[in-house]
Design a protein around this motif. Structure first.
Motif, PDB file in Angstrom:
ATOM      1  N   ARG A 151       0.418   3.994  -2.752  1.00 17.19           N
ATOM      2  CA  ARG A 151      -0.277   5.220  -2.336  1.00 17.19           C
ATOM      3  C   ARG A 151       0.643   6.413  -2.117  1.00 17.19           C
ATOM      4  O   ARG A 151       0.184   7.541  -2.098  1.00 17.19           O
ATOM      5  CB  ARG A 151      -1.052   4.973  -1.044  1.00 17.19           C
ATOM      6  N   SER A 152       1.940   6.168  -1.933  1.00 19.91           N
ATOM      7  CA  SER A 152       2.829   7.268  -1.571  1.00 19.91           C
ATOM      8  C   SER A 152       3.316   8.060  -2.772  1.00 19.91           C
ATOM      9  O   SER A 152       3.849   9.162  -2.606  1.00 19.91           O
ATOM     10  CB  SER A 152       4.038   6.746  -0.799  1.00 19.91           C
ATOM     11  N   ARG A 180       0.833  -1.217   0.000  1.00 16.10           N
ATOM     12  CA  ARG A 180       0.000   0.000   0.000  1.00 16.10           C
ATOM     13  C   ARG A 180       0.858   1.254   0.000  1.00 16.10           C
ATOM     14  O   ARG A 180       0.561   2.232  -0.692  1.00 16.10           O
ATOM     15  CB  ARG A 180      -0.919   0.009   1.221  1.00 16.10           C
ATOM     16  N   PHE A 181       1.949   1.239   0.780  1.00 16.99           N
ATOM     17  CA  PHE A 181       2.843   2.396   0.783  1.00 16.99           C
ATOM     18  C   PHE A 181       3.437   2.607  -0.600  1.00 16.99           C
ATOM     19  O   PHE A 181       3.541   3.747  -1.082  1.00 16.99           O
ATOM     20  CB  PHE A 181       3.965   2.217   1.810  1.00 16.99           C
TER      21      PHE A 181
END
Lengths: 488, 146
Positions: A149-150, A145-146
């Motif tokens: 999404r980052s 997810r990082f």
């Protein structure tokens, strides 16, 4: 989503085919290649995604196009290499071997039933907990997810502020999950579930195929039953942890080394593949950095122990050449991206010496191992969040192995010392890994009882497919030729 | 020690295949039964997805590069091995990515999580923090005010 997974698998299959692995042409070899494609495809895609994120585009723009181009290039390279290369080992008998015909309808039915029921269990567990279990949401999928999404700030996922979630852990699974999410433009839960399923059944496939080539259909079938009949193996796979993928690479590395010794000791392509597989283990979990020296040491020592021909420097260079690219990527990640590992960073010399000289820690570790015995057998009830245990095969398989060993004809000689050396190699590698795990427990900065309770079963699971392979490799009748003959 | 000839060992192997097959089918059959029962007993939504929904509003309120403190029902700082607090923290972090949540009551923003959906009033981030947004389901955001 399925297209991006298929792209990875196709890439894995093509690139390993490029090595023109010198095994006798047979459906067993094809079966092995298909199994190995899973690890290769996921490994190459995750390496590529990480490097693309780090050096080209943190938002992943253009990556899918790059991968498609890579697939095309691999296909062309393979076609060119196929035209130029020597024909593969054509073994008249093995070329005509159909795996299905050799296994026979009744055994095939049993294998299919076991696989089908395991698949039902896997899918049901996965549907019950589609986000997986603790490590999946705390480590692997969280990291994915990082990465997604980052955006430009992709290194955020490796901040020391996230120390509770092990941001130093390598990226095979998170990078591959993030890659699929990017290409699907959706954080679909099917991505980590599909990956976990591929690795779980891929591990069984590799054991089946390698033993089918090295020993024969019976040992291949025994391996499938032993692995699928281990509840923890299926449950752990469905939990989306990295332990089953890690066990896949351990088994693949050792199987490739055994196949090299038996079929192509003068050609080193299988060694290159084995080295690459070992490097992928290090890209999957930190324990892979223990596995690399352990397997190298075991591989050098096994000829001494089994009385076979010693390893040559050229062989060692080939193995190292296979491992080097992946190892460099892992080291770059460790040195330039990831924070220090929690187990290593917390220790000073005084604490280390104190831990090593404390007898209560040794007793605690012994207690932890003994408590695993309570997880053997058929448990009476399964509750959500609790796994079903080891089943009965951790007892049944060694009993079978022992029965075969002690009942061998008194003057029988292992007509194929390469296989004897292979079993020694696998046993020794597993023993060295176990020794490394015990040392890690001795030195752990965490409460030892807690650390054992939350991780020992999974560490033993790393070694279980390898142990199944080794026991069955060593338990066959002397003179058993396996599915194909050796390269003479 | 009983030594068997090759034929006898072959029979032993075949017998083992039958035994292994039976044991494997019993094990996988039981696994399939237990797992499918778990699946049938599941609620409409799994617990992680339920918790994700609790923290949905967080990413709307805070910037993606935010670092947020964390408090819970237990007195701060909760012990490391307190399973309830650690679970809530981990679930919150998983849902809030790329926002980073830390066990620190001195951050400008504090995420308060209560197992009681109506328990926000009992959360106490400290005298310098005020409630900014009640996100519902026992989740609230506090901010330090001058």
């Amino acid at each position: 989503m399925f297209f991006s997974i298929a792209l990875s698998l196709a890439l894995g299959f093509l690139l390993q085919s490029f090595f023109r692995v010198r095994l006798p042409a047979s459906q067993w070899r094809l079966s092995l290649q298909l199994g190995l494609s899973i690890g290769w495809g996921v490994g190459i895609s995750s390496y590529a995604f990480f490097l693309w994120t780090a050096f080209i585009s943190p938002t992943g723009r253009g990556f899918l196009l790059f991968e498609a181009g890579l697939l095309l290039a691999a296909g062309i390279a393979l076609a060119v290499a196929t035209r130029r290369a020597r024909p593969p080992i054509e073994d008249q008998d093995s070329a005509s071997i159909s795996v299905l015909n050799e296994i026979g309808p009744i055994l095939l039915l049993g294998l299919a039933a076991a696989a089908g029921l395991s698949a039902v269990a896997f899918v049901s567990y996965a549907a019950h907990q589609p986000h997986g279990e603790w490590d999946a949401w705390a480590i692997w999928n969280q990291r994915a997810r990082f990465l997604v999404r980052s955006g430009e700030d992709w290194r955020r996922g490796f901040s020391v502020l996230l120390a509770d979630y092990h941001p130093d852990y390598p990226l095979l699974l998170p990078a591959m999950v993030a890659r699929i999410w990017r290409s699907a433009d959706s954080e679909t839960l099917l991505a980590p579930i599909a990956l976990s399923m591929l690795f779980t059944f891929g591990t069984v496939s590799v054991a089946f195929s390698a033993l089918g080539i090295l020993r024969g259909r019976w040992e291949a079938a025994l391996a499938v039953f032993a692995l699928l009949g281990t509840p923890f193996f299926i449950y752990q796979g469905a939990w989306q942890y990295a332990d089953v993928p890690f066990s896949f690479f351990l088994l693949s590395t050792l199987a490739l080394l055994c196949l090299h010794d038996h079929f192509s000791p003068r050609h080193h392509r299988l060694l290159i593949l084995a080295g690459a597989s070992a490097a992928l283990a290090a890209w999957t979990k930190n324990e892979g950095l223990l596995f690399l020296p352990a397997v190298a040491l075991a591989w050098c020592a096994s000829p001494w122990l089994s009385g076979t021909k010693r390893r040559s420097l050229r062989e060692a260079i080939s193995f190292a050449a296979g491992a080097l690219p992946g190892l460099l990527i892992t080291l770059y990640f460790k040195l330039e991206v990831a924070p220090p590992n929690d187990l290593i960073a917390a220790q000073g010399l005084a604490v280390t010496i104190e831990h090593l000289s404390d007898p209560s820690r040794y007793l605690e570790i012994a207690r932890g191992f003994l408590s695993q015995a309570s997880l053997i057998g058929f448990s009476s009830e399964a509750t959500p969040g609790r796994f079903d245990g080891w089943g009965i095969f951790p007892v049944v398989l060694p009993v079978y192995w022992l029965a075969m060993r002690v009942s061998r004809p008194a003057r029988a000689q292992e007509s194929d010392q390469a296989k004897a050396s292979g079993a020694v190699l696998a046993f020794l590698a597993a023993a060295l890994m176990l020794a490394g795990y015990i040392l890690a427990y001795l030195l752990t900065p965490y409460p030892l009882a807690w650390h054992l309770d939350t991780s020992l079963s999974r560490l033993l699971l790393h070694l279980w497919p390898t142990l199944v392979f080794a026991l069955l490799l060593d338990s066959a009748r002397p003179g058993e030729a396996g599915a194909s003959r050796a390269d003479s | 020690m009983v030594h068997l000839d090759n034929q006898a060992q072959s029979k032993l192997t075949r017998a083992a295949v039958i035994v292994f097959a039976i044991l494997a089918l019993l094990s996988t059959g039981r696994q399939a039964f237990v797992a499918s029962r778990l699946y049938r007993q599941r609620g409409p939504v799994d617990i992680i997805t339920l918790n994700e929904r609790r923290f949905l509003g967080l990413r709307d309120v805070l910037p993606p590069d935010a670092v947020v403190g964390f408090i819970s029902d237990k007195p701060y700082p909760a012990p490391f091995d307190d399973p309830v607090v650690y679970t809530d923290l981990t679930w919150a972090q998983y849902a809030a990515v790329p926002i980073i949540i830390v066990r620190d009551p001195e951050q400008e923003w504090i995420l308060g999580v209560s197992r009681d959906p109506d328990g926000i009033a009992a959360l106490s981030p400290g005298p310098s923090h005020r409630l900014i947004e009640d996100l519902g389901g026992g989740v609230a955001l506090f901010r330090r005010v001058p």
